[in-house]
Design an enzyme around this catalytic site. Sequence first.
Site, short mmCIF file in Angstrom:
data_model
loop_
_atom_site.label_atom_id
_atom_site.label_comp_id
_atom_site.label_asym_id
_atom_site.label_seq_id
_atom_site.Cartn_x
_atom_site.Cartn_y
_atom_site.Cartn_z
CB THR A 83 128.04 140.32 105.65
OG1 THR A 83 127.55 140.45 107.01
CG2 THR A 83 128.67 138.96 105.46
NE ARG A 151 120.83 134.82 119.78
CZ ARG A 151 120.23 133.67 120.07
NH1 ARG A 151 120.66 132.96 121.10
NH2 ARG A 151 119.21 133.25 119.36
CB VAL A 152 129.02 139.72 120.89
CG1 VAL A 152 129.38 138.26 121.02
CG2 VAL A 152 129.39 140.25 119.52
CE LYS A 203 123.71 138.60 114.34
NZ LYS A 203 124.02 138.96 115.74
CG HIS A 241 100.73 146.46 129.56
ND1 HIS A 241 101.07 145.16 129.34
CD2 HIS A 241 99.40 146.54 129.29
CE1 HIS A 241 100.01 144.46 128.95
NE2 HIS A 241 98.98 145.29 128.92
CB CYS A 257 124.50 144.63 113.81
SG CYS A 257 126.15 144.06 114.00
CE LYS A 314 126.28 149.50 122.08
NZ LYS A 314 125.42 148.32 122.28
NE ARG A 321 132.28 148.81 113.00
CZ ARG A 321 132.44 147.48 113.15
NH1 ARG A 321 132.63 146.71 112.11
NH2 ARG A 321 132.41 146.96 114.36
N1 SAJ Z 1 119.25 152.42 120.08
C1 SAJ Z 1 118.20 153.33 120.23
N2 SAJ Z 1 117.23 153.06 121.15
C2 SAJ Z 1 117.25 151.92 121.91
C3 SAJ Z 1 118.33 151.00 121.73
C4 SAJ Z 1 119.32 151.27 120.82
O1 SAJ Z 1 118.15 154.36 119.57
O2 SAJ Z 1 116.37 151.75 122.74
C5 SAJ Z 1 120.30 152.68 119.08
C6 SAJ Z 1 121.68 152.80 119.69
O3 SAJ Z 1 121.92 154.14 120.10
C7 SAJ Z 1 122.58 152.41 118.52
C8 SAJ Z 1 121.74 151.39 117.77
O4 SAJ Z 1 120.38 151.57 118.22
O5 SAJ Z 1 122.79 153.53 117.68
C9 SAJ Z 1 122.16 149.93 117.97
O6 SAJ Z 1 122.53 149.75 119.33
P1 SAJ Z 1 122.18 148.35 120.07
O7 SAJ Z 1 122.70 148.43 121.43
O8 SAJ Z 1 120.75 148.09 119.91
O9 SAJ Z 1 122.87 147.21 119.20
P2 SAJ Z 1 124.37 146.78 118.82
O10 SAJ Z 1 124.52 147.04 117.37
O11 SAJ Z 1 125.42 147.31 119.71
O12 SAJ Z 1 124.24 145.18 119.07
C10 SAJ Z 1 123.20 144.50 118.41
C11 SAJ Z 1 122.59 143.52 119.40
N3 SAJ Z 1 121.42 142.90 118.85
C12 SAJ Z 1 120.27 142.96 119.57
O13 SAJ Z 1 120.20 143.57 120.63
C13 SAJ Z 1 119.11 142.23 118.99
C14 SAJ Z 1 123.59 142.42 119.69
O14 SAJ Z 1 123.01 141.43 120.52
C15 SAJ Z 1 124.02 141.79 118.37
O15 SAJ Z 1 124.90 140.70 118.59
C16 SAJ Z 1 124.71 142.86 117.56
O16 SAJ Z 1 123.72 143.86 117.25
C17 SAJ Z 1 125.25 142.23 116.31
O17 SAJ Z 1 126.51 142.24 116.20
O18 SAJ Z 1 124.50 141.69 115.53
#
Ligand code: SAJ
Length: 448
Positions: A83, A151-152, A203, A241, A257, A314, A321
């Site tokens: 989506t 949630r992966v 979500k 903290h 996402c 990351k 993507r």
């Molecule tokens: N990022 C930062 N600073 C941080 C954490 C992440 O700049 O402290 C950046 C990362 O470099 C990356 C982006 O954010 O570019 C997203 O990375 P991520 O590890 O936060 O998330 P995803 O997209 O790999 O996975 C997320 C997760 N959602 C949450 O942590 C709430 C995962 O649990 C979800 O299932 C997934 O999105 C999804 O498919 O929805």
Amino acid sequence: MAEICVLGLGYVGLPTASLLAGAGFHVMGVDINPDVVKALNQGKTNLKEAGLAMMVSAAFQSRNLVAATEPEPSHTFIICVPTPTLPDHRVDLRAVESATRSILPHLRRGNLVILESTSPVGTTRDVVGRILAESGLEPGVDFDLCYCPERVLPGNTVAELVNNDRVIGGYTTQSAEAAKAIYERFCQGKLTLTDDKTAELCKLMENTYRDVNIALANVFANICESEGIDVWKAIQNANLHPRVKILNPGPGVGGHCIPVDPWFLIQQYPQHTQLLRAARLVNDGQGVRMLDRLMETDRLRAGDKLTILGASYKADIDDPRESPAYLVADAAHARGVKVAIHDPLVVPGTYHGHPVTNDLTGALTGAAAAMLITDHKAYRSLSSRAFTDAMTGRLIADTRLALNHASLKLAGFTVLTTGIGESGEAKAEPAAPQVIITDAAKKTLSRV
Ligand code: SAJ
């Protein structure tokens, strides 16, 4: 007849189909891409997820999982299609609508239909349920209808599908119970039952929470850059903290996402989501802020070459993507700066209009400056020779605090770091407007 039909065999659908087959269900996996179907019917996959290749092979060996391009009658249908958002950030539900329509001819009384794709609140009942009702069967009465988000963490999908708690949103309580009976066959996490709209919002809340908190870390980094404070030390201290957990600043937010899902809420509830929109603009502006810092040194100019290190969104995964790298590359081109993008893991190709190479020396050759966007392990161990042997300039930006700054400085590099003012002294910021709108942000705003 398959017991379960999984529509969409990508990052979520294929591990889900394989786990269901491993739990003993007869599963039909459906994908519109015939190459995916062909490979899977040979027990193969190109997706690099820990444990997935072995599971796919075992599932096909056991004949518990077959793939096709069209669904057939099944007891349960699970929709796991993408989506994405359109350039103006409106959600694109065409894949959900077409997957739902492909089920219509096979829908029977007593079936269970589950939507897993991240979707705006109300999609399950108002899009999926409405289309399926064209069959003459009534959702919640003649068939069960649910929304069950995943949630992966990409790269660890199989383990997270098995171990993470899961929300199950039923159009009716009976629908939620019917879906629970499916997921409990492979999910060892807690299964929480609620209604479909609450599950849809849950979500979106999870990923929006993360985007806003990353934006908060980026705001603190930008303040520290103007004050000559080290944000990484400040965050480390603040996180002592017991109830504070500030995330890491960086060059922005990538993936399919976190930078996408908040737009579902912004588009649907504009009157309530100014904060979410502001967070999106902050995050989308971070990479360009660092590009501007490089150009303000006057050692990266129009006509020079910038090497971007990292195309995946990351560290240590190969998924390019929505990486922040492309926003930086777009802005660099707009400023007349030539760009080479390197990534050690992403398959070489063109993404968002920008070529990505695995050849590090080639990418660095002749560069006046480099910017690290993704903190792959492969970059952390780079010696300064890798840079000095190829680059013409001695300027580097580290947006993830991933490089060896001491060795780079010894080799004559100026190192700019996200969240650390390069002079280390307080810099008087110009009397800025309320929200500094960077080029990337203007681009985002113009599309909304
Ligand atoms: N990022 C930062 N600073 C941080 C954490 C992440 O700049 O402290 C950046 C990362 O470099 C990356 C982006 O954010 O570019 C997203 O990375 P991520 O590890 O936060 O998330 P995803 O997209 O790999 O996975 C997320 C997760 N959602 C949450 O942590 C709430 C995962 O649990 C979800 O299932 C997934 O999105 C999804 O498919 O929805």
